[in-house]
Enzyme design. Structure first.
Site, PDB file in Angstrom:
ATOM      1  N   ASN A   9       0.884  -0.951  -0.067  1.00 49.79           N
ATOM      2  CA  ASN A   9      -0.054   0.056   0.077  1.00 49.79           C
ATOM      3  C   ASN A   9       0.997   1.240   0.145  1.00 49.79           C
ATOM      4  O   ASN A   9       1.459   1.477   0.981  1.00 49.79           O
ATOM      5  CB  ASN A   9      -0.844   0.052   1.326  1.00 49.79           C
ATOM      6  CG  ASN A   9      -1.821   1.136   1.326  1.00 49.79           C
ATOM      7  OD1 ASN A   9      -1.898   2.001   0.466  1.00 49.79           O
ATOM      8  ND2 ASN A   9      -2.486   1.093   2.539  1.00 49.79           N
ATOM      9  N   TRP A  10       0.797   1.755  -1.185  1.00 50.17           N
ATOM     10  CA  TRP A  10       1.907   3.118  -1.305  1.00 50.17           C
ATOM     11  C   TRP A  10       1.161   4.257  -0.816  1.00 50.17           C
ATOM     12  O   TRP A  10       1.859   5.286  -0.875  1.00 50.17           O
ATOM     13  CB  TRP A  10       2.447   3.127  -2.835  1.00 50.17           C
ATOM     14  CG  TRP A  10       3.304   2.219  -3.187  1.00 50.17           C
ATOM     15  CD1 TRP A  10       4.163   1.155  -2.186  1.00 50.17           C
ATOM     16  CD2 TRP A  10       3.885   1.801  -4.242  1.00 50.17           C
ATOM     17  NE1 TRP A  10       4.946   0.346  -2.894  1.00 50.17           N
ATOM     18  CE2 TRP A  10       4.990   0.711  -4.249  1.00 50.17           C
ATOM     19  CE3 TRP A  10       3.841   2.394  -5.847  1.00 50.17           C
ATOM     20  CZ2 TRP A  10       5.695   0.387  -5.274  1.00 50.17           C
ATOM     21  CZ3 TRP A  10       4.415   2.093  -6.750  1.00 50.17           C
ATOM     22  CH2 TRP A  10       5.557   0.963  -6.615  1.00 50.17           C
ATOM     23  N   LYS A  11      -0.116   4.278  -0.388  1.00 51.17           N
ATOM     24  CA  LYS A  11      -0.574   5.460   0.186  1.00 51.17           C
ATOM     25  C   LYS A  11      -0.409   6.613  -0.918  1.00 51.17           C
ATOM     26  O   LYS A  11      -0.460   6.451  -2.152  1.00 51.17           O
ATOM     27  CB  LYS A  11      -0.446   5.772   1.634  1.00 51.17           C
ATOM     28  CG  LYS A  11      -0.475   4.409   2.368  1.00 51.17           C
ATOM     29  CD  LYS A  11      -0.307   4.765   3.861  1.00 51.17           C
ATOM     30  CE  LYS A  11      -0.240   3.278   4.647  1.00 51.17           C
ATOM     31  NZ  LYS A  11      -0.417   3.452   6.036  1.00 51.17           N
ATOM     32  N   HIS A 104      -9.639   1.280   4.543  1.00 55.75           N
ATOM     33  CA  HIS A 104      -8.563   1.286   5.146  1.00 55.75           C
ATOM     34  C   HIS A 104      -8.842   2.209   6.461  1.00 55.75           C
ATOM     35  O   HIS A 104      -9.410   3.255   6.335  1.00 55.75           O
ATOM     36  CB  HIS A 104      -7.323   1.818   4.256  1.00 55.75           C
ATOM     37  CG  HIS A 104      -6.220   1.972   5.014  1.00 55.75           C
ATOM     38  ND1 HIS A 104      -5.754   2.777   5.885  1.00 55.75           N
ATOM     39  CD2 HIS A 104      -5.014   0.938   4.913  1.00 55.75           C
ATOM     40  CE1 HIS A 104      -4.487   2.403   6.298  1.00 55.75           C
ATOM     41  NE2 HIS A 104      -4.162   1.433   5.722  1.00 55.75           N
ATOM     42  N   GLU A 106      -7.357   4.497   7.732  1.00 54.41           N
ATOM     43  CA  GLU A 106      -6.917   5.994   7.459  1.00 54.41           C
ATOM     44  C   GLU A 106      -8.393   6.681   6.750  1.00 54.41           C
ATOM     45  O   GLU A 106      -8.593   7.771   7.105  1.00 54.41           O
ATOM     46  CB  GLU A 106      -5.757   6.258   6.773  1.00 54.41           C
ATOM     47  CG  GLU A 106      -4.331   6.105   7.517  1.00 54.41           C
ATOM     48  CD  GLU A 106      -3.243   5.566   6.410  1.00 54.41           C
ATOM     49  OE1 GLU A 106      -3.200   5.452   5.391  1.00 54.41           O
ATOM     50  OE2 GLU A 106      -2.184   5.183   7.146  1.00 54.41           O
ATOM     51  N   GLU A 176      -5.880  -5.276  10.595  1.00 56.79           N
ATOM     52  CA  GLU A 176      -5.008  -4.231  10.788  1.00 56.79           C
ATOM     53  C   GLU A 176      -5.244  -3.412  12.041  1.00 56.79           C
ATOM     54  O   GLU A 176      -6.051  -2.394  12.321  1.00 56.79           O
ATOM     55  CB  GLU A 176      -5.009  -3.317   9.602  1.00 56.79           C
ATOM     56  CG  GLU A 176      -4.461  -3.700   8.448  1.00 56.79           C
ATOM     57  CD  GLU A 176      -3.814  -2.759   7.499  1.00 56.79           C
ATOM     58  OE1 GLU A 176      -2.743  -2.840   6.900  1.00 56.79           O
ATOM     59  OE2 GLU A 176      -4.704  -1.697   6.931  1.00 56.79           O
ATOM     60  N   GLY A 182       1.982   2.185  10.897  1.00 55.97           N
ATOM     61  CA  GLY A 182       2.725   3.529  10.591  1.00 55.97           C
ATOM     62  C   GLY A 182       3.507   3.645  11.892  1.00 55.97           C
ATOM     63  O   GLY A 182       4.254   4.649  12.042  1.00 55.97           O
ATOM     64  N   SER A 223       2.956  -2.395  10.134  1.00 51.77           N
ATOM     65  CA  SER A 223       4.473  -2.201  10.519  1.00 51.77           C
ATOM     66  C   SER A 223       5.091  -3.494  10.145  1.00 51.77           C
ATOM     67  O   SER A 223       5.945  -3.628  11.105  1.00 51.77           O
ATOM     68  CB  SER A 223       4.661  -1.778  11.925  1.00 51.77           C
ATOM     69  OG  SER A 223       3.998  -0.228  12.036  1.00 51.77           O
ATOM     70  N   GLY A 244       2.846  -1.330   4.413  1.00 52.42           N
ATOM     71  CA  GLY A 244       3.015   0.130   3.967  1.00 52.42           C
ATOM     72  C   GLY A 244       3.946   0.796   3.858  1.00 52.42           C
ATOM     73  O   GLY A 244       4.725   0.566   2.907  1.00 52.42           O
ATOM     74  N   GLY A 245       4.676   1.460   4.986  1.00 56.06           N
ATOM     75  CA  GLY A 245       6.277   2.014   4.875  1.00 56.06           C
ATOM     76  C   GLY A 245       7.211   1.073   4.273  1.00 56.06           C
ATOM     77  O   GLY A 245       7.757   1.523   3.580  1.00 56.06           O
TER      78      GLY A 245
HETATM   79  P1  PGA Z   1       2.506   0.348   7.689  1.00 56.91           P
HETATM   80  O1  PGA Z   1       0.904   0.464   6.938  1.00 56.91           O
HETATM   81  O2  PGA Z   1       2.958  -1.017   7.228  1.00 56.91           O
HETATM   82  O3  PGA Z   1       3.188   1.506   7.426  1.00 56.91           O
HETATM   83  O4  PGA Z   1       2.024   0.231   8.999  1.00 56.91           O
HETATM   84  C1  PGA Z   1       0.233  -0.693   6.647  1.00 56.91           C
HETATM   85  C2  PGA Z   1      -1.383  -0.062   6.116  1.00 56.91           C
HETATM   86  O5  PGA Z   1      -1.484   1.040   6.535  1.00 56.91           O
HETATM   87  O6  PGA Z   1      -1.993  -0.862   5.482  1.00 56.91           O
END
Ligand code: PGA
Length: 262
Positions: A9-11, A104, A106, A176, A182, A223, A244-245
């Site tokens: 997930n490159w957001k 998600h 967010e 999640e 994050g 994470s 993500g990250g």
């Molecule tokens: P993260 O993000 O690996 O940076 O915690 C995961 C996500 O938001 O799906």
């Protein structure tokens, strides 16, 4: 055993140019590994770049998409109409997407997406032939109050309420925990395994066992990096990870892929 899956997930982290460069580098590195080390890319690998990069990234993967698949980070629930700024599942398919992230945390938190909206999006994605990646997770507060199981069961039930699944349709549910996304530190793999077991128990109430076995995958996100991917994927009910990250760092991401290559 189900095929593992890694979803990146490159957001909203990359420009069009950066997304193209990273997608191409990932593809080239995987091709090299496949050729030189004769390793089998026997897992699904889905990159979810920002909307503006979808078409270009999807072109890089080629029409066969035999190594990398393309996913979107959201979709709207209608196919067409006066919905300024929204993107339909049908348009995502035209851009080459096979998957779409829905709900998600967010989006739930910042854009106030409700369980009802998530439900409509799941139905629209399935109808169009996309694989929804449904994100569910408890807040720190819910966990501290002993409500983690209830929170997850609620979200899964509402997202899938009345959603029938044909043999050709697939669903991914991403557990999640909101408070670790994050943060740089993941939860214990056994704890993620336990929460995925809770989700599994809910979905076997909703769908026939062969459908659960063949068409629904459960993954963990929050994470995950190269030091934790293996222990997560080794859990009985965890079929993959949502990253993500760590998916934005080429070396780290390739290392993660290598760790689950045969
Ligand atoms: P993260 O993000 O690996 O940076 O915690 C995961 C996500 O938001 O799906």
């Amino acid at each position: 055993m189900k095929k593992s899956i890694i979803i990146a997930n490159w957001k909203m982290q990359l420009s069009l140019k950066e997304a193209k460069v990273l997608a191409k580098e990932i593809l080239d590195r995987l091709k090299k590994i496949k050729k030189k080390e004769k390793k089998l890319i026997d897992f699904d690998l889905v990159l979810c770049p920002p909307f503006i990069s979808l078409l270009e990234v999807s072109k890089i993967f080629g029409p066969k998409k035999d190594i990398l698949l393309c996913g979107a980070q959201d979709c709207f629930w209608e196919e067409k109409g006066g919905f300024t700024g929204e993107i339909s599942p049908k348009s995502l398919k035209e851009l080459g997407c096979t998957h779409v992230i829905i709900g998600h945390s967010e989006r739930r938190k910042i854009l106030k997406e409700t369980d009802e909206m998530v439900h409509k999006k799941v139905k629209a994605a399935l109808k169009t032939g996309l694989i929804p990646i449904i994100c569910v997770g408890e807040t720190r507060d819910q966990r501290d109050k002993g409500l983690k199981e209830q929170a997850i069961i609620n979200q899964v039930s509402k997202a899938l309420d009345g959603v029938s699944l044909k043999a050709s349709q697939k669903i991914i549910i991403a557990y999640e925990p909101i408070w670790v996304i994050g943060s740089g530190w993941a939860i214990e793999p056994t704890e993620a395994g336990y929460m995925c077991k809770i989700i599994y128990q809910r979905i076997i109430d909703l769908y026939a066992l062969p459908l659960v076995r063949n068409n629904i995958r459960l993954i963990y996100g929050g994470s995950v990096d190269s030091t934790t991917i293996k222990p997560f994927i080794s859990q009985e009910r965890i079929d993959g990870v949502l990253v993500g990250g760590a998916s934005l760092k080429l070396k780290e991401f390739i290392k993660m892929c290598e760790l689950i290559l045969k």
